[in-house]
Scaffold this motif. Structure first.
Motif, PDB file in Angstrom:
ATOM      1  N   ASN A 668       5.910  12.593  13.358  1.00  5.70           N
ATOM      2  CA  ASN A 668       5.724  11.747  14.537  1.00  5.70           C
ATOM      3  C   ASN A 668       4.843  12.378  15.608  1.00  5.70           C
ATOM      4  N   LEU A 669       4.192  13.506  15.265  1.00  2.92           N
ATOM      5  CA  LEU A 669       3.298  14.133  16.239  1.00  2.92           C
ATOM      6  C   LEU A 669       2.015  13.312  16.365  1.00  2.92           C
ATOM      7  N   PRO A 670       1.392  13.303  17.564  1.00  2.00           N
ATOM      8  CA  PRO A 670       0.140  12.544  17.740  1.00  2.00           C
ATOM      9  C   PRO A 670      -1.033  13.290  17.111  1.00  2.00           C
ATOM     10  N   ASP A 671      -1.074  13.298  15.779  1.00  2.00           N
ATOM     11  CA  ASP A 671      -2.079  14.062  15.053  1.00  2.00           C
ATOM     12  C   ASP A 671      -2.379  13.313  13.763  1.00  2.00           C
ATOM     13  N   PHE A 672      -3.659  13.001  13.523  1.00  2.00           N
ATOM     14  CA  PHE A 672      -3.988  12.223  12.322  1.00  2.00           C
ATOM     15  C   PHE A 672      -3.687  13.006  11.039  1.00  2.00           C
ATOM     16  N   ARG A 673      -3.487  14.333  11.148  1.00  2.00           N
ATOM     17  CA  ARG A 673      -3.154  15.144   9.967  1.00  2.00           C
ATOM     18  C   ARG A 673      -1.648  15.286   9.765  1.00  2.00           C
ATOM     19  N   ALA A 674      -0.817  14.584  10.536  1.00  2.00           N
ATOM     20  CA  ALA A 674       0.646  14.768  10.463  1.00  2.00           C
ATOM     21  C   ALA A 674       1.162  14.561   9.043  1.00  2.00           C
ATOM     22  N   GLY A 675       0.679  13.507   8.359  1.00  2.00           N
ATOM     23  CA  GLY A 675       1.118  13.235   6.985  1.00  2.00           C
ATOM     24  C   GLY A 675       0.702  14.341   6.033  1.00  2.00           C
ATOM     25  N   GLU A 676      -0.529  14.820   6.205  1.00  2.00           N
ATOM     26  CA  GLU A 676      -1.048  15.883   5.339  1.00  2.00           C
ATOM     27  C   GLU A 676      -0.260  17.177   5.530  1.00  2.00           C
ATOM     28  N   LYS A 677       0.012  17.523   6.791  1.00  2.00           N
ATOM     29  CA  LYS A 677       0.759  18.766   7.066  1.00  2.00           C
ATOM     30  C   LYS A 677       2.177  18.686   6.502  1.00  2.00           C
ATOM     31  N   THR A 678       2.796  17.505   6.604  1.00  2.00           N
ATOM     32  CA  THR A 678       4.157  17.324   6.069  1.00  2.00           C
ATOM     33  C   THR A 678       4.140  17.481   4.553  1.00  2.00           C
ATOM     34  N   PHE A 679       3.185  16.817   3.887  1.00  2.00           N
ATOM     35  CA  PHE A 679       3.084  16.917   2.427  1.00  2.00           C
ATOM     36  C   PHE A 679       2.884  18.373   2.005  1.00  2.00           C
ATOM     37  N   GLN A 680       1.983  19.082   2.688  1.00  2.00           N
ATOM     38  CA  GLN A 680       1.688  20.477   2.324  1.00  2.00           C
ATOM     39  C   GLN A 680       2.918  21.362   2.477  1.00  2.00           C
ATOM     40  N   LEU A 681       3.618  21.198   3.602  1.00  2.00           N
ATOM     41  CA  LEU A 681       4.795  22.046   3.854  1.00  2.00           C
ATOM     42  C   LEU A 681       5.901  21.770   2.830  1.00  2.00           C
ATOM     43  N   MET A 682       6.148  20.478   2.535  1.00  2.00           N
ATOM     44  CA  MET A 682       7.184  20.126   1.541  1.00  2.00           C
ATOM     45  C   MET A 682       6.837  20.724   0.173  1.00  2.00           C
ATOM     46  N   THR A 683       5.569  20.591  -0.227  1.00  2.00           N
ATOM     47  CA  THR A 683       5.139  21.085  -1.546  1.00  2.00           C
ATOM     48  C   THR A 683       5.242  22.604  -1.618  1.00  2.00           C
ATOM     49  N   GLN A 684       4.797  23.282  -0.528  1.00  2.00           N
ATOM     50  CA  GLN A 684       4.837  24.746  -0.503  1.00  2.00           C
ATOM     51  C   GLN A 684       6.266  25.263  -0.592  1.00  2.00           C
ATOM     52  N   VAL A 685       7.162  24.675   0.209  1.00  2.00           N
ATOM     53  CA  VAL A 685       8.547  25.190   0.222  1.00  2.00           C
ATOM     54  C   VAL A 685       9.248  24.842  -1.094  1.00  2.00           C
ATOM     55  N   ALA A 686       8.919  23.678  -1.660  1.00  2.00           N
ATOM     56  CA  ALA A 686       9.520  23.313  -2.955  1.00  2.00           C
ATOM     57  C   ALA A 686       9.116  24.329  -4.022  1.00  2.00           C
ATOM     58  N   GLY A 687       7.918  24.898  -3.876  1.00  2.00           N
ATOM     59  CA  GLY A 687       7.425  25.879  -4.846  1.00  2.00           C
ATOM     60  C   GLY A 687       8.147  27.203  -4.829  1.00  2.00           C
ATOM     61  N   ARG A 688       9.046  27.416  -3.850  1.00  2.00           N
ATOM     62  CA  ARG A 688       9.808  28.679  -3.804  1.00  2.00           C
ATOM     63  C   ARG A 688      10.959  28.656  -4.808  1.00  2.00           C
ATOM     64  N   ALA A 689      11.331  27.474  -5.320  1.00  2.00           N
ATOM     65  CA  ALA A 689      12.523  27.360  -6.180  1.00  2.00           C
ATOM     66  C   ALA A 689      12.144  27.464  -7.654  1.00  2.00           C
ATOM     67  N   GLY A 690      13.020  28.123  -8.426  1.00  2.00           N
ATOM     68  CA  GLY A 690      12.896  28.164  -9.885  1.00  2.00           C
ATOM     69  C   GLY A 690      11.586  28.732 -10.379  1.00  2.00           C
ATOM     70  N   ARG A 691      11.132  29.829  -9.784  1.00  2.00           N
ATOM     71  CA  ARG A 691       9.838  30.404 -10.178  1.00  2.00           C
ATOM     72  C   ARG A 691       9.973  31.328 -11.396  1.00  2.00           C
ATOM     73  N   HIS A 692      11.219  31.653 -11.769  1.00  2.00           N
ATOM     74  CA  HIS A 692      11.420  32.570 -12.904  1.00  2.00           C
ATOM     75  C   HIS A 692      12.255  31.887 -13.990  1.00  2.00           C
ATOM     76  N   GLN A 693      13.255  32.589 -14.572  1.00  2.00           N
ATOM     77  CA  GLN A 693      14.028  32.004 -15.687  1.00  2.00           C
ATOM     78  C   GLN A 693      14.951  30.878 -15.239  1.00  2.00           C
ATOM     79  N   LEU A 694      15.590  31.044 -14.063  1.00  2.00           N
ATOM     80  CA  LEU A 694      16.584  30.056 -13.633  1.00  2.00           C
ATOM     81  C   LEU A 694      15.894  28.785 -13.125  1.00  2.00           C
TER      82      LEU A 694
END
Length: 848
Positions: A668-694
């Motif tokens: 909801n920030l007044p920034d035309f990149r708000a959607g892009e920044k949200t997508f990037q952050l969600m994808t990056q943090v999701a990438g921290r899970a299950g990087r090895h055997q588990l």
């Protein structure tokens, strides 16, 4: 013929001095001065620092009489001719002063300032008889008072004394010192002094041959047994000489006088030895070897290697999912670059410059790596910079400013997480490290790798369209994880439904249950909250009062540890109120969710849970970042809770759950990149899970679960997100379909600010009309230039200054930056007189 004239950019950042000034080079300095040299020059009635940007063999014919350069500040110039050219390009591209672009390239330690020094004068007639005030009239000393003789003796003994120091030593002699200066018995000079010096320590070495020292051991008298022990110790350690004096004193528990006695006898020497302040001294890094690349990695590596082997400039956009092995490609291309005898720069966002990241590069290349980041002390940063300049290392890894590392033969520049907005500097010069990296690589015939799991739309569009002559990277894609494991499953939790079901907690039932399961299995969890502090704001439920900053138009944030309210823009702080300051009601409540509050809630819901909180407040101390991550790696905590710093570059084998507390905080920030920044952050943090055997699991809590950025992040679907986002950008004329320039004006008085902002817009429109560019971007013409505003900035007041902004949108082959700079310069004199500040941000990343 050696050049006689230097063109110098002086460190006086105003409009009239933003050009080179000619100075004569004294004969004694001609061999020392080069393009890039830092010099002290007379400017008006003072001495200032400047940089030599060009050399000329002779003074211009019929020119005015030139002043001479007073001093050369460095034996080796801090800037190469290539960096000077880069600074000139930056000053044009980002509408900043030439000196500002030059200054950003040198470490803070070298941003010297002029200091005044008093020394003995050599004016007037000399008596035949000279005494210890050599070079000054003995007659003056003999004819005057004891006070004068004392002052002259003191200055004569010291050679030169800082003016401030002299006034402290002789506080009651101001009149006398001024009189001596007028008579020429004393003289005043100015010199540029750096903020930091090289670090030295006392080192001990043998002053005689070892066999002579061994023979002398037998002849030591009984009362000099301690000296004998010292000499014996030095002989035993002769392979390691010179030894630090401190080490000898500590090892043998002897006094400095004992060691000095040996030096007086001529057996040893004690000298100052330069040492580098190494932030990683004593740290052992586990060596690593190159890994076997999979097919996707090998294809990407081969493309980059071909460009390196051809010694030609090329830009690559390496788009690989999280865990696809981008870092291994970086390491192997750097190895190839080093084998060619060239150097490499690795840029990572400050927030990702974790100890884990440093370890990967130090483990592979050891002492050939210099690290530059803001958590180092000024001295450590200066010494890492010197290692690069002196050719002691081959790889520089650092945040944004490492792009200026003073290497002479760059073969490769890597920019990891290229989408990160922190690569854009928010104060002048407002450069983007990506553009500077590409330009610098072009100058050196080097390759550039831009790596990301979520490339910025501008870079991705440029790679797909290949329509920009200055920036058209080759796209290299890696769609699978390097270890072959699947990307984690992502579940979106609708927090509106949770509320309907009566769950008022900040944790949904699914996330609560998932954390419980991890605690039972002794696995680890990462929780992301894009906000620091205890809660967002403090409000009275009786009258609606919100605690705000008196200096800025923004609410204060509550920090529980210090029990105060703080402004995250100007640093203002005040104690947290127990009753409403407006109506006296006790119904004052804390609204929103901050990291401290989540930590407290976790402790209530899961008794005994071990939480490590990582945000700006817990990582201010030096080494705290490293300490906290080591504790988490050693499984001394069950949950790593933090702001966006937990989303980047971390790799822990036991992390199987990632939870995002509020996914929509940036939407909801007044920034035309708000959607892009949200997508990037969600994808990056999701990438921290299950990087090895588990296997990993990700839970995203949201109040707008149907927003396309959240839906596509949950499916790890970058291409669908790009398709939807580009549609919005095209309709609204935002990058990559045009370019932006943000002009921000600030002043303490609102009416004057509004008038000047309107004036700025009218000047911009007038100049664009004259050139035939002005008009809406809806027009079908190739060239277009439109101005939006002026309007109050999203944060309308910071530090008691009101803020207005106007936005220039443009496309085509036109010099929009030059036009904006011209308009700003037209208003500069009025702005300076009125104390109005004008800031120009080309291709802005922050619109607040």
């Amino acid at each position: 013929m050696q050049p006689q004239v230097a063109k110098v950019i002086v460190d006086v950042p105003v409009k009239d001095t933003d050009r080179p000034f000619d100075y004569l080079i004294p004969e004694s300095m001609r061999a020392w001065i080069e393009i890039g040299s830092r010099v002290g020059v007379p400017f008006g009635h003072r001495t200032v620092q400047g940089f030599v940007v060009a050399l000329q063999e002779e003074p211009s014919a019929g020119g005015m009489r030139l002043k001479a350069i007073q001093e050369v500040l460095d034996v080796v110039p801090p800037l190469s001719p290539e960096l000077v050219k880069l600074a000139e390009w930056m000053s044009q591209k980002y509408a900043c002063r030439f000196i500002t672009a030059l200054q950003v390239m040198v470490p803070t330690a070298l941003k010297g300032k002029a200091e005044r020094y008093i020394s003995l004068g050599d004016a007037s007639e000399q008596d035949e008889e000279e005494d210890e005030y050599s070079g000054t009239l003995v007659r003056i000393a003999l004819e005057t008072t004891e006070e004068v003789r004392t002052i002259l003796a003191y200055v004569g003994q010291k050679g030169e004394v800082p003016a401030q120091h002299l006034s402290r030593i002789f506080p009651d002699s101001a009149h006398t010192i001024k009189s001596l200066l007028r008579k020429g018995a004393l003289q005043e000079n100015q010199s540029i002094k750096d903020k930091l010096q090289k670090k030295t320590l006392k080192a001990v070495d043998l002053a005689v041959e070892p066999d002579v020292a061994e023979a002398a051991l037998e002849d030591f008298p009984a009362k000099a047994q301690r000296q004998r022990e010292v000499l014996q110790f030095i002989l035993e350690m002769k392979e390691l000489l010179p030894l630090p004096l401190k080490e000898i004193l500590t090892s043998l528990q002897v006094s400095a006088a004992t060691v000095k006695g040996l030096a007086d006898k001529g057996f040893i020497s004690i000298e100052d030895q330069e040492v580098f302040r190494d932030p990683y001294r004593g740290r052992r890094f586990k060596p690593s070897v190159p890994l076997q690349l999979n097919d996707e990695q090998q294809q990407a590596y081969d493309r980059i290697q071909d460009t390196l082997d051809a010694y030609r400039h090329g830009v690559f956009l390496l788009h690989g999912v999280t865990g696809s092995g981008k870092t291994e490609i970086y390491l192997q291309t750097i190895q190839h670059c080093i084998e060619q005898g060239r150097q490499a720069i690795v840029l990572v966002p400050e927030i990702s410059l974790t100890p884990q990241m440093v370890e990967r590069f130090k483990g592979r290349f050891g002492d050939l790596v210099a690290v530059m980041h803001s958590r180092l002390s000024g001295g450590e940063r200066y010494d890492e910079w010197r290692k690069i300049r002196e050719g002691k290392v081959k790889v520089a890894i650092g945040a944004r400013s490492a792009v200026f590392a003073p290497f002479e033969q760059i073969g490769l520049i890597i920019m990891d997480e290229e989408h990160e907005t922190s690569y854009k500097q928010e104060e002048s010069p407002k450069y983007h490290a990506r553009d500077v990296a590409v330009k610098r690589a072009q100058q050196q015939g080097a390759a550039v790798i831009l790596g990301s799991a979520t490339p910025s739309l501008e870079s991705y569009y440029a790679a797909r369209s290949q329509s920009d002559d200055n920036f058209s990277p080759m796209l290299l894609e890696m769609k699978r994880r390097a270890l072959g494991n699947e990307l984690p499953a992502v579940e979106i939790v609708d927090m509106r439904e949770e509320l309907k079901e009566g769950n008022r907690s900040m944790f949904s039932r699914s996330l609560h249950q998932a954390i419980e399961v991890r605690l039972e299995r002794q696995e680890q969890t990462v929780l992301l909250l894009n906000r620091r502090g205890y809660s967002t704001f403090v409000m009275c439920r009786s009258c609606g009062y919100v605690a705000g900053c008196p200096e800025c138009d923004i609410s204060l944030t509550y920090h529980q540890k210090s029990n105060n309210l703080r402004c995250h823009y100007c640093g203002y702080a005040e104690p947290a109120p127990s009753v409403c300051p407006d109506c006296g009601s006790e119904h004052i409540r804390y609204f929103g969710t901050g990291t401290q509050r989540v930590e407290e809630e976790l402790a209530k819901l899961f008794p005994g849970i071990r939480v490590i909180r990582m945000d700006v407040d817990t990582t201010t101390e030096k080494g705290s970042h490293e300490k906290l991550l080591k504790q988490f790696r050693d499984k001394k905590a069950d949950v790593l809770l933090g702001t966006q710093m937990v989303a980047k570059g971390l790799d822990f084998p036991d992390v199987t759950l990632v939870g995002v507390i509020t996914a929509d905080s940036a939407l909801n920030l007044p920034d035309f990149r708000a959607g892009e920044k949200t997508f990037q952050l969600m994808t990056q943090v999701a990438g921290r899970a299950g990087r090895h055997q588990l296997p990993g699991e990700v839970m995203i809590q949201s109040y707008t679960p149907d927003h396309y950025s959240i839906i596509h992040a949950s499916g790890h679907d970058y291409h669908s997100f790009v398709r939807d986002e580009l549609k919005h950008r095209r309709n609204l004329h935002y990058p990559p379909y045009c370019r932006l320039i943000l002009i921000t004006l600030t002043h303490e008085q609102l009416p004057l600010l509004v008038r000047m902002a309107e004036n700025m817009v009218s000047v911009l429109q007038g100049k664009a009309r004259q050139r035939g560019w002005f008009g809406s971007l809806d027009r079908l013409t190739a060239d277009a230039f439109d101005v939006l505003g002026p309007v109050a900035s999203p944060i309308p007041r910071i530090k008691n200054r009101y803020r207005f902004q106007c936005m220039v949108k443009w496309r085509g082959n036109i010099d929009a930056v030059g036009l904006v700079r011209e308009a700003a310069e037209q208003l500069e004199d009025t702005a300076h007189n009125q104390k109005l500040q004008i800031s120009i941000d080309v291709d802005p990343q922050m619109l607040m």
